[in-house]
Design an enzyme around this catalytic site. Structure first.
Site, mmCIF file in Angstrom:
data_model
loop_
_atom_site.group_PDB
_atom_site.id
_atom_site.type_symbol
_atom_site.label_atom_id
_atom_site.label_comp_id
_atom_site.label_asym_id
_atom_site.label_seq_id
_atom_site.Cartn_x
_atom_site.Cartn_y
_atom_site.Cartn_z
ATOM 1 N N HIS A 111 0.830 -1.206 0.000
ATOM 2 C CA HIS A 111 0.000 0.000 0.000
ATOM 3 C C HIS A 111 0.861 1.250 0.000
ATOM 4 O O HIS A 111 2.059 1.198 0.262
ATOM 5 C CB HIS A 111 -0.944 0.018 1.210
ATOM 6 C CG HIS A 111 -0.266 0.083 2.541
ATOM 7 N ND1 HIS A 111 0.070 -1.032 3.280
ATOM 8 C CD2 HIS A 111 0.139 1.147 3.293
ATOM 9 C CE1 HIS A 111 0.625 -0.667 4.415
ATOM 10 N NE2 HIS A 111 0.691 0.643 4.456
ATOM 11 N N GLU A 116 -7.307 4.856 10.724
ATOM 12 C CA GLU A 116 -6.842 4.547 9.376
ATOM 13 C C GLU A 116 -7.846 3.717 8.598
ATOM 14 O O GLU A 116 -8.664 3.006 9.170
ATOM 15 C CB GLU A 116 -5.490 3.822 9.427
ATOM 16 C CG GLU A 116 -5.481 2.573 10.268
ATOM 17 C CD GLU A 116 -4.070 2.042 10.517
ATOM 18 O OE1 GLU A 116 -3.089 2.642 10.055
ATOM 19 O OE2 GLU A 116 -3.954 1.000 11.182
ATOM 20 N N GLN A 151 -3.811 3.474 1.841
ATOM 21 C CA GLN A 151 -4.056 3.552 3.285
ATOM 22 C C GLN A 151 -4.156 5.030 3.655
ATOM 23 O O GLN A 151 -3.200 5.780 3.476
ATOM 24 C CB GLN A 151 -2.900 2.889 4.043
ATOM 25 C CG GLN A 151 -3.046 2.929 5.554
ATOM 26 C CD GLN A 151 -1.851 2.289 6.240
ATOM 27 O OE1 GLN A 151 -0.717 2.694 6.022
ATOM 28 N NE2 GLN A 151 -2.099 1.270 7.040
ATOM 29 N N HIS A 187 3.985 7.361 3.308
ATOM 30 C CA HIS A 187 4.932 6.255 3.239
ATOM 31 C C HIS A 187 4.559 5.256 2.145
ATOM 32 O O HIS A 187 3.434 5.258 1.654
ATOM 33 C CB HIS A 187 5.053 5.534 4.589
ATOM 34 C CG HIS A 187 3.814 4.813 5.030
ATOM 35 N ND1 HIS A 187 2.823 5.403 5.792
ATOM 36 C CD2 HIS A 187 3.387 3.537 4.817
ATOM 37 C CE1 HIS A 187 1.871 4.524 6.032
ATOM 38 N NE2 HIS A 187 2.170 3.376 5.445
ATOM 39 N N GLU A 198 7.838 1.207 4.802
ATOM 40 C CA GLU A 198 7.272 0.237 5.732
ATOM 41 C C GLU A 198 7.377 -1.141 5.097
ATOM 42 O O GLU A 198 7.214 -1.279 3.879
ATOM 43 C CB GLU A 198 5.791 0.599 5.978
ATOM 44 C CG GLU A 198 5.037 -0.343 6.902
ATOM 45 C CD GLU A 198 3.540 0.027 7.008
ATOM 46 O OE1 GLU A 198 3.067 0.867 6.225
ATOM 47 O OE2 GLU A 198 2.852 -0.548 7.863
HETATM 48 CO CO CO Z 1 1.162 1.683 6.203
#
Ligand code: CO
Length: 153
Positions: A7, A43, A59, A83, A133
């Site tokens: 994501h 989220e 996300q 990210h 991530e």
């Molecule tokens: Co994330």
């Protein structure tokens, strides 16, 4: 080690407004929404509409408080790309490999992410300014699970 882009994380000030926008403008489908107190975010995961299940997600992240990582990001840079997350099969092995390669780690140990995944963040200083991530999804991530985070709806 990395198997796909899982994501992209996007910081926003109002999760409900952002979810509606991504649904109406891009036709994305809301898959999951939860609160992660440990990470200080509310989220949502949205799937690209015509992509097969299990492909990539957007996300959306709204900070629970200004004094959280996403809250500080918003104050400094405003809403936008936060990210990029890559899927790995074995996050413990992947994190050890990152450490051995000399990458700066934000998380020395994996923590619980959205939909009971295990996640770890790598410092943007090791990746050209992009907060990165790595994600090991829960085994049955496509099935409804009692999420580690608190369900919003
Ligand atoms: Co994330």
């Amino acid at each position: 080690m990395l198997t796909r882009i899982d994501h992209v994380g996007i910081a926003c000030r109002d999760l409900g407004e952002a979810v509606t926008r991504y649904q109406s403008v891009f036709g994305l489908i809301l898959v999951n929404q939860e609160i992660n107190e440990e990470q200080g975010v509310k989220e949502a995961m949205l799937q690209v509409a015509d992509a097969p299940a299990g492909t990539s997600y957007v996300q959306l992240l709204e900070p629970l408080h200004p004094d959280t990582p996403v809250g500080r990001f918003l104050a400094k840079r405003g809403p936008g790309l936060h990210h990029v997350a890559y899927q790995v099969a074995d996050i413990d092995a992947a994190l050890a490999a990152c450490r051995a390669a000399g990458l700066r780690l934000i998380d020395e140990q994996p923590r619980v992410g959205i939909r009971r995944s295990r996640v770890a963040f790598l410092h943007p200083g090791s990746s050209g300014g992009v907060l990165t991530e790595i994600v090991q999804p829960a085994v049955h991530s496509e099935e409804p699970v009692a999420a580690a985070g608190r369900e919003v709806q």
